[in-house]
Design a protein around this motif. Sequence first.
Motif: not given
Length: 181
Positions: A58, A85-86, A114-115
Motif C-alpha cells: 500500500r 502489493s496494492e 494488485k498494483c
Amino acid sequence: TVIMKENTNFYFVGGIVGFMNNSTTINECSNTGTIIANNAIGVGGIIGNANWSCTITRCNNNGLISGLDRVGGIIGQAQKSCEISECNNNSHIESYTRGGGIVGYANRSGTIKKCNNKGKITGKNIYVGGIVGTVGQLFNIEECFNEGIVTSENDDVGGIEGYVSPVTTEIGLNTVKKCVN
C-alpha cells in the motif's frame, strides 16, 4: 525533492529509502517529491533497490521520477523474494532503459500483485513497461492495471511488461495473470 548532481554516477536513489536489505517491510508510505537522478541506476519513488525478502504494501508515488536505468514509480530494482502489493504510481516516470510504472527491474523471485499505474512511462532506449520494465527470473505479475501511456524511442515496450528475460523450466517460469492494460 531529491536532485542528484549531473556528471556523477550514482546507485540506488529512493524517495523513502535508497537501498533496502534483509527482510524489511515498508507499509503505507507515499512519495510526493520529484526525484531527478539522470545518472543513477536503481531509482524509485519509494525505494531505489529492494533486496532479500522485502515486503512493500500500500505505497504510492505521486512525484516525477527520472533516472538512467532501473527506474520505477515504487521500486527501481526489486530482487530476491520481494513481494509488492496494492501499490500505485500516479506520476510520470522517465528512464533511459528499464523503466516501469511500479518496478523498473524485477528479478530472482517475487510477486507484484494488485498494483496500478496511471502515470506516463517514457523510455529513451529499451525495456519500458506500464507495470515493469524488465522481468528476470521467477517473478509473477498478478491482477495489475496500467492506465498510463507507455512510450519509447526504441524496442521492447509493453503495457504491462516491457521485456521478459528468457528462462528455462529448470530455473522456473514467470507468469502474468489477470492483468489489464
